[in-house]
Design a protein around this motif. Structure first.
Motif, PDB file in Angstrom:
ATOM      1  N   HIS A 119      49.043  47.415  34.820  1.00 34.64           N
ATOM      2  CA  HIS A 119      49.427  46.083  34.339  1.00 34.64           C
ATOM      3  C   HIS A 119      48.997  45.006  35.334  1.00 34.64           C
ATOM      4  O   HIS A 119      48.506  43.936  34.943  1.00 34.64           O
ATOM      5  N   ALA A 120      49.148  45.279  36.617  1.00 30.12           N
ATOM      6  CA  ALA A 120      48.842  44.284  37.647  1.00 30.12           C
ATOM      7  C   ALA A 120      47.361  43.938  37.698  1.00 30.12           C
ATOM      8  O   ALA A 120      46.988  42.777  37.896  1.00 30.12           O
ATOM      9  N   VAL A 121      46.489  44.941  37.541  1.00 37.01           N
ATOM     10  CA  VAL A 121      45.048  44.682  37.660  1.00 37.01           C
ATOM     11  C   VAL A 121      44.459  44.112  36.373  1.00 37.01           C
ATOM     12  O   VAL A 121      43.279  43.746  36.341  1.00 37.01           O
ATOM     13  N   ALA A 122      45.284  44.014  35.324  1.00 35.39           N
ATOM     14  CA  ALA A 122      44.787  43.466  34.066  1.00 35.39           C
ATOM     15  C   ALA A 122      44.662  41.944  34.115  1.00 35.39           C
ATOM     16  O   ALA A 122      44.059  41.341  33.234  1.00 35.39           O
ATOM     17  N   GLN A 123      45.234  41.312  35.144  1.00 38.46           N
ATOM     18  CA  GLN A 123      45.144  39.869  35.287  1.00 38.46           C
ATOM     19  C   GLN A 123      44.602  39.526  36.674  1.00 38.46           C
ATOM     20  O   GLN A 123      44.668  40.332  37.593  1.00 38.46           O
TER      21      GLN A 123
END
Length: 230
Positions: A119-123
């Motif tokens: 989830h963190a690396v998706a933004q």
């Protein structure tokens, strides 16, 4: 590393500190080693059968987990805003490797940090300078508020260069985050008052939050100002 035997590597928060991704005041050192190794005083031992050779390296002479694996391990225990700070710091230090992160996520079936890191690396991670800044940014995202400019440089009539923590130009809104540790002297107090006066003269509304301000209060105040200045 020597105390925990061959193959032991620095990991988790200790590895993050070693890579300069996050500061830690932990008294014990995080070490990951094969199952069956004995824990020692002053060491927090993590036993893992899934630690692949490609997830380890040597940094400044010390065996340690790679940046990608370190971030995966952090994702299992850190709140989202601190994980984002570590990702942004990796990017700032030019250590961020999206391909390596994607690969470690792909190989991490069953790891508790997989979903959080994915989830963190998706933004795009935003670089913040404190946990308070990171928490505030998290509040804006959770409540669907407009995305601010972070650590932004702007000009006021009598101050050609002012750095502000958060800026919403379309709302003429500035948010400054204050902690007693960094704003607790008379010089800081005077500087902050002059800064606020310059920003107000330039047409901005300035709101200050401290580390005792709750997420609910942050959201309510930002929403109220943005509604009146839409």
């Amino acid at each position: 590393m020597l105390a925990c035997g061959p193959g032991a590597v620095l990991s988790h928060k200790s590895a993050a500190a070693h890579w300069n991704l996050l500061a830690t005041a932990a008294a014990r050192i995080d070490v990951t080693a094969a199952r069956g190794r004995r824990a020692h005083e002053g060491i927090r031992l993590h036993r893992s059968r899934s630690l692949d050779a490609q997830d380890t390296t040597t940094h400044r002479g010390i065996p340690t987990t790679t940046i990608a694996r370190t971030l995966l391990d952090l994702a299992a225990t850190l709140p989202a805003h601190r994980l984002e700070r570590a990702l942004a710091q990796a990017e700032r230090l030019r250590l961020y490797d999206h391909a390596a992160l994607t690969d470690v996520i792909r190989r991490s079936n069953g790891h508790r940090g997989r979903r959080a890191l994915e989830h963190a690396v998706a933004q795009e991670p935003a670089f913040t300078r404190s946990d308070l800044e990171a928490r505030l940014l998290q509040v804006t995202r959770q409540h669907g508020l407009p995305t601010p400019l972070v650590n932004h440089i702007l000009a006021a009539p009598d101050h050609p260069r002012l750095e502000v923590d958060f800026c919403w130009p379309t709302h003429h809104l500035i948010v400054e985050t204050d902690t007693y540790a960094t704003h607790g002297t008379r010089a800081d107090f005077e500087h902050d008052r002059r800064k606020d006066a310059a920003l107000t003269a330039a047409g901005y509304t300035v709101i200050r939050f401290t580390d005792h301000t709750t997420p609910t209060e942050i959201h309510a105040r930002l929403r109220a100002v943005m509604t009146t200045r839409a």
